[in-house]
Design a protein around this motif. Structure first.
Motif: not given
Length: 121
Positions: A31-37, A98-103, A53-55, A107-109
């Motif tokens: 469910s998370y969008d993922v990034s590299w920094y 990894a980032k996610y915002t729930d219903v 999240r779904g590529s 936000p989760y980071d």
């Protein structure tokens, strides 16, 4: 809660390749969008690449376009960064995010601890 662990860094000569991995704990990683920094010595952390999240969507910094490829395997809870044609200026600590915002719009980071990539000339 998600814990991220990066691996795959190391020392490589210019023109070489490395594949970084970001392994995540937690059943909801898909469910998370993922990034590299990355962060080079004396410089600010900068964005490298991201995958939805779904590529279905990937984004790259101009400096790595055509050389780096981000991908994910949600069944393995892992995101990869394939780095080809490495340059000395790619030397940095690479971090997974990894980032996610729930219903409820909370936000989760999460960040990993980083993995060192050193490219020698």
């Amino acid at each position: 809660q998600v814990q991220l662990v990066e691996s795959g860094g190391g020392l490589v000569q210019a023109g070489g390749s490395l594949r970084l991995s970001c392994a995540a704990s937690g059943r909801t990683f898909s469910s998370y969008d993922v990034s590299w920094y990355r962060q080079a010595p004396g410089k600010e952390r900068e964005f490298v690449a991201a995958i939805s999240r779904g590529s279905s969507s990937t984004t790259y910094a101009d400096s790595v376009k055509g050389r780096f490829t981000i991908s994910r395997d949600n069944a393995k809870n892992t995101v990869y960064l394939q780095m080809n044609s490495l340059k000395p200026e790619d030397t940095a600590i690479y971090f997974c995010n990894a980032k996610y915002t729930d219903v409820f719009r909370i936000p989760y980071d999460y960040w990993g601890q980083g993995t060192q990539v050193t490219v020698s000339s």
